[in-house]
Design an enzyme around this catalytic site. Structure first.
Site, PDB file in Angstrom:
ATOM      1  N   ALA A  84       0.845  -1.199   0.000  1.00 37.03           N
ATOM      2  CA  ALA A  84       0.000   0.000   0.000  1.00 37.03           C
ATOM      3  C   ALA A  84       0.874   1.241   0.000  1.00 37.03           C
ATOM      4  CB  ALA A  84      -0.917   0.013   1.226  1.00 37.03           C
ATOM      5  N   ASP A  85       0.314   2.316  -0.518  1.00 37.81           N
ATOM      6  CA  ASP A  85       0.997   3.604  -0.437  1.00 37.81           C
ATOM      7  C   ASP A  85      -0.060   4.686  -0.244  1.00 37.81           C
ATOM      8  OD1 ASP A  85       3.669   5.006  -0.749  1.00 37.81           O
ATOM      9  OD2 ASP A  85       2.433   6.155  -2.120  1.00 37.81           O
ATOM     10  N   THR A  86       0.233   5.613   0.643  1.00 36.73           N
ATOM     11  CA  THR A  86      -0.687   6.710   0.928  1.00 36.73           C
ATOM     12  C   THR A  86      -0.039   8.028   0.538  1.00 36.73           C
ATOM     13  OG1 THR A  86      -1.674   5.476   2.754  1.00 36.73           O
ATOM     14  CG2 THR A  86      -2.007   7.868   2.747  1.00 36.73           C
ATOM     15  N   SER A 121      -3.500   3.688  -2.287  1.00 38.94           N
ATOM     16  CA  SER A 121      -3.591   2.603  -3.254  1.00 38.94           C
ATOM     17  C   SER A 121      -3.159   1.315  -2.571  1.00 38.94           C
ATOM     18  CB  SER A 121      -2.700   2.894  -4.470  1.00 38.94           C
ATOM     19  OG  SER A 121      -3.009   2.004  -5.525  1.00 38.94           O
TER      20      SER A 121
END
Length: 203
Positions: A84-86, A121
């Site tokens: 995940a990446d924020t 994502s």
């Protein structure tokens, strides 16, 4: 896929671990080495002209692929990998993690009195399969004075978080409105994550 199957979480974030535990997903943390071929910030660089949603999706895909490559290289049991990446975005500008107090103050000053977007994502990688989605929330900050911003930036809280704040910490008192997914703003949208795992076919 039922949730009793185990996954790897390719993230150092303690918040993502808490969120997976909250919904009963069995996971093991898979840490990537901060050395070549994947340097610590290699994937975090924004490409020229890259829009925020394309950026966050690409970084997440790269993390998922690097983690899956590590599973294979280390001969680990082949559980699916969750990455995940924020990314915090204001007026189409991507705000990463502040490197120091000055950067944190600049970021908080931009967010104060405005509404920004938080894009998280998530991707699940297993063999040739890649399932991915990006969830977007909106967060509105109250107007803040210089003393409030400085006091927050004197705490440890801003420095490992995109945009320089954590919604689950002291910054909660600055936030007047959110629209979207609270867990997504924390770093892992749980509805979307469990929906992706449900769609996932293990063979």
């Amino acid at each position: 896929m039922s949730h009793h199957r185990k996954i790897y979480l390719a993230s150092k974030s303690p918040r993502r671990r808490e969120l997976l535990r909250q919904v009963g997903i069995d996971f093991e943390v898979l840490l990537l080495r901060d050395t070549p071929p994947r340097g610590p910030d290699l994937t975090e660089i924004v490409l020229p002209g890259e829009l925020p949603d394309a950026y966050v999706a690409r970084v997440t895909q790269e993390k998922a692929q690097a983690a899956w490559d590590a599973v294979i290289a280390r001969h680990l049991f082949a559980y699916p990998v969750l990455a995940a990446d924020t990314t915090v975005v204001i007026n189409q500008e991507i705000l990463g993690k502040p490197a120091n107090r000055d950067e944190a103050i600049v970021m908080l000053s931009k967010l104060a009195g405005n509404t920004h977007q938080v894009l998280t994502s998530i991707a699940i990688k297993y063999q040739q399969q890649l399932l991915q989605c990006t969830q977007t929330s909106e967060v509105t900050f109250a107007a803040l004075n210089d003393a409030q911003i400085a006091a927050y930036c004197d705490s440890a809280e801003p420095y490992d978080k995109a945009g320089g704040y954590g919604i689950q910490g002291m910054a909660a008192r600055f936030i007047t409105h959110i629209s979207g997914s609270y867990s997504g703003i924390m770093g892992l949208p749980l509805y979307e994550t469990t929906a992706l795992l449900d769609r996932f076919k293990p063979n």
